[in-house]
Design a protein around this motif. Structure first.
Motif, PDB file in Angstrom:
ATOM      1  N   UNK A   1     -14.269  -7.677 -45.076  1.00  0.00           N
ATOM      2  CA  UNK A   1     -15.283  -8.644 -44.520  1.00  0.00           C
ATOM      3  C   UNK A   1     -16.654  -8.623 -45.218  1.00  0.00           C
ATOM      4  N   UNK A   2     -16.992  -7.412 -44.999  1.00  0.00           N
ATOM      5  CA  UNK A   2     -18.520  -7.350 -45.430  1.00  0.00           C
ATOM      6  C   UNK A   2     -19.094  -6.818 -46.851  1.00  0.00           C
ATOM      7  N   UNK A   3     -18.011  -6.304 -47.670  1.00  0.00           N
ATOM      8  CA  UNK A   3     -18.203  -6.060 -49.006  1.00  0.00           C
ATOM      9  C   UNK A   3     -17.967  -7.284 -49.829  1.00  0.00           C
ATOM     10  N   UNK A   4     -16.774  -8.105 -49.211  1.00  0.00           N
ATOM     11  CA  UNK A   4     -16.656  -9.506 -50.151  1.00  0.00           C
ATOM     12  C   UNK A   4     -17.193 -10.599 -49.326  1.00  0.00           C
ATOM     13  N   UNK A   5     -17.997 -10.450 -48.160  1.00  0.00           N
ATOM     14  CA  UNK A   5     -18.594 -11.643 -47.430  1.00  0.00           C
ATOM     15  C   UNK A   5     -17.512 -12.678 -47.452  1.00  0.00           C
ATOM     16  N   UNK A   6     -16.298 -12.193 -46.639  1.00  0.00           N
ATOM     17  CA  UNK A   6     -15.235 -13.064 -46.411  1.00  0.00           C
ATOM     18  C   UNK A   6     -14.914 -12.944 -45.058  1.00  0.00           C
ATOM     19  N   UNK A   7     -14.915 -14.226 -44.190  1.00  0.00           N
ATOM     20  CA  UNK A   7     -14.549 -14.348 -42.766  1.00  0.00           C
ATOM     21  C   UNK A   7     -15.566 -13.895 -41.928  1.00  0.00           C
ATOM     22  N   UNK A   8     -16.771 -13.788 -42.569  1.00  0.00           N
ATOM     23  CA  UNK A   8     -17.852 -13.377 -41.553  1.00  0.00           C
ATOM     24  C   UNK A   8     -18.317 -14.345 -40.739  1.00  0.00           C
ATOM     25  N   UNK A   9     -17.914 -15.513 -40.745  1.00  0.00           N
ATOM     26  CA  UNK A   9     -18.245 -16.485 -40.043  1.00  0.00           C
ATOM     27  C   UNK A   9     -17.306 -17.008 -38.937  1.00  0.00           C
ATOM     28  N   UNK A  10     -16.243 -16.368 -38.844  1.00  0.00           N
ATOM     29  CA  UNK A  10     -15.141 -16.682 -37.778  1.00  0.00           C
ATOM     30  C   UNK A  10     -14.991 -15.705 -36.838  1.00  0.00           C
ATOM     31  N   UNK A  11     -15.567 -16.121 -35.429  1.00  0.00           N
ATOM     32  CA  UNK A  11     -15.458 -15.072 -34.396  1.00  0.00           C
ATOM     33  C   UNK A  11     -14.292 -14.476 -34.111  1.00  0.00           C
ATOM     34  N   UNK A  12     -13.208 -15.153 -34.535  1.00  0.00           N
ATOM     35  CA  UNK A  12     -11.713 -14.074 -34.385  1.00  0.00           C
ATOM     36  C   UNK A  12     -11.973 -13.041 -35.435  1.00  0.00           C
ATOM     37  N   UNK A  13     -12.553 -13.003 -36.529  1.00  0.00           N
ATOM     38  CA  UNK A  13     -12.660 -11.843 -37.342  1.00  0.00           C
ATOM     39  C   UNK A  13     -13.733 -10.839 -36.832  1.00  0.00           C
ATOM     40  N   UNK A  14     -14.929 -11.724 -36.712  1.00  0.00           N
ATOM     41  CA  UNK A  14     -16.301 -10.934 -36.620  1.00  0.00           C
ATOM     42  C   UNK A  14     -16.351 -10.302 -34.993  1.00  0.00           C
ATOM     43  N   UNK A  15     -15.327 -10.563 -34.000  1.00  0.00           N
ATOM     44  CA  UNK A  15     -15.335 -10.230 -32.912  1.00  0.00           C
ATOM     45  C   UNK A  15     -14.078  -9.252 -32.886  1.00  0.00           C
ATOM     46  N   UNK A  16     -13.174  -9.876 -33.325  1.00  0.00           N
ATOM     47  CA  UNK A  16     -11.661  -9.421 -33.279  1.00  0.00           C
ATOM     48  C   UNK A  16     -11.410  -7.945 -34.094  1.00  0.00           C
ATOM     49  N   UNK A  17     -12.008  -7.960 -35.175  1.00  0.00           N
ATOM     50  CA  UNK A  17     -11.682  -7.019 -36.210  1.00  0.00           C
ATOM     51  C   UNK A  17     -12.496  -5.579 -35.631  1.00  0.00           C
ATOM     52  N   UNK A  18     -13.691  -5.709 -35.210  1.00  0.00           N
ATOM     53  CA  UNK A  18     -14.198  -4.445 -34.357  1.00  0.00           C
ATOM     54  C   UNK A  18     -13.589  -4.260 -33.022  1.00  0.00           C
ATOM     55  N   UNK A  19     -13.206  -5.117 -32.377  1.00  0.00           N
ATOM     56  CA  UNK A  19     -12.366  -4.833 -31.173  1.00  0.00           C
ATOM     57  C   UNK A  19     -11.168  -4.079 -31.593  1.00  0.00           C
ATOM     58  N   UNK A  20     -10.500  -4.372 -32.842  1.00  0.00           N
ATOM     59  CA  UNK A  20      -9.436  -3.654 -33.204  1.00  0.00           C
ATOM     60  C   UNK A  20      -9.651  -2.236 -33.595  1.00  0.00           C
ATOM     61  N   UNK A  21     -10.836  -2.142 -34.069  1.00  0.00           N
ATOM     62  CA  UNK A  21     -11.129  -0.550 -34.570  1.00  0.00           C
ATOM     63  C   UNK A  21     -11.359   0.113 -33.415  1.00  0.00           C
ATOM     64  N   UNK A  22     -12.186  -0.227 -32.082  1.00  0.00           N
ATOM     65  CA  UNK A  22     -12.156   0.201 -30.792  1.00  0.00           C
ATOM     66  C   UNK A  22     -10.795   0.616 -30.321  1.00  0.00           C
ATOM     67  N   UNK A  23      -9.682  -0.471 -30.262  1.00  0.00           N
ATOM     68  CA  UNK A  23      -8.407  -0.210 -30.058  1.00  0.00           C
ATOM     69  C   UNK A  23      -7.707   1.076 -30.525  1.00  0.00           C
TER      70      UNK A  23
END
Length: 195
Positions: A160-182
């Motif tokens: 997401x952050x090296x490719x600057x891809x999907x960084x404007x979609x909340x289900x990625x910007x909130x969802x993926x960090x939540x998955x890291x925590x999980x």
């Protein structure tokens, strides 16, 4: 004042999650553009994630951009809350360790799995980014989020952050960090299991 029993609380909050999810799906079928999953997400955070998820699986199986964030929250919270419940009920070692890496050292196949799933996830994000730039067929959102959920969350974040891809979609910007925590919850619990 007597505190409510944990199991009774979980039963009530999950029934509430189920009912709100069912009502939400009926509202969604009549007016999809006015749909909001905020109530379901809040109930999931409060412990009703299983009831909410079961409701979605029964009444509202179609995943769309508008309901993706609440589904990611529900799925992650089911795992996190299950682990918290097991810890509260004593299914954990007496001496806790935060050495997450120990699971990976003790079970080298888990390390191989995590390495592969994160590389594969990053490659899927790269493929989707290239397809977006060329106007070709895209990788499904469910595939990208599913790879992240099943262990590829670090690969997803890097993609997401090296490719600057999907960084404007909340289900990625909130969802993926939540998955890291999980996934850290899972590693913590696995490294502290008592047999």
């Amino acid at each position: 004042m007597k505190f409510i029993n944990l199991e009774l609380y979980l039963l009530i909050i999950n029934l509430l999650g189920f009912v709100v999810g069912a009502i939400n799906s009926k509202v969604r079928s009549k007016k999809p553009e006015g749909k909001s999953d905020i109530a379901i997400a809040i109930l999931s955070l409060l412990g009703g994630s299983i009831g909410s998820l079961v409701s979605v699986l029964i009444f509202d199986r179609k995943a769309e951009k508008g309901n993706m964030l609440s589904r990611v929250i529900m799925a992650c919270m089911v795992v996190i809350q299950a682990i918290i419940y097991l810890i509260v009920k004593g299914f954990i070692a007496n001496h806790l360790t935060f050495a997450f890496y120990q699971v990976l050292v003790d079970y080298p196949l888990s390390l191989v799995y995590l390495a592969l799933i994160n590389i594969i996830t990053f490659l899927f994000y790269l493929k989707d980014k290239k397809a977006a730039e060329k106007g070709k067929d895209r990788v499904k959102i469910v595939t990208l989020l599913g790879l992240a959920f099943f262990g590829g969350s670090i690969g997803a974040l890097v993609g997401m952050y090296t490719l600057r891809h999907k960084t404007n979609k909340n289900y990625f910007t909130i969802g993926v960090p939540l998955m890291v925590i999980m996934q850290f919850f899972v590693l913590f619990y696995l490294s502290n299991l008592s047999f």
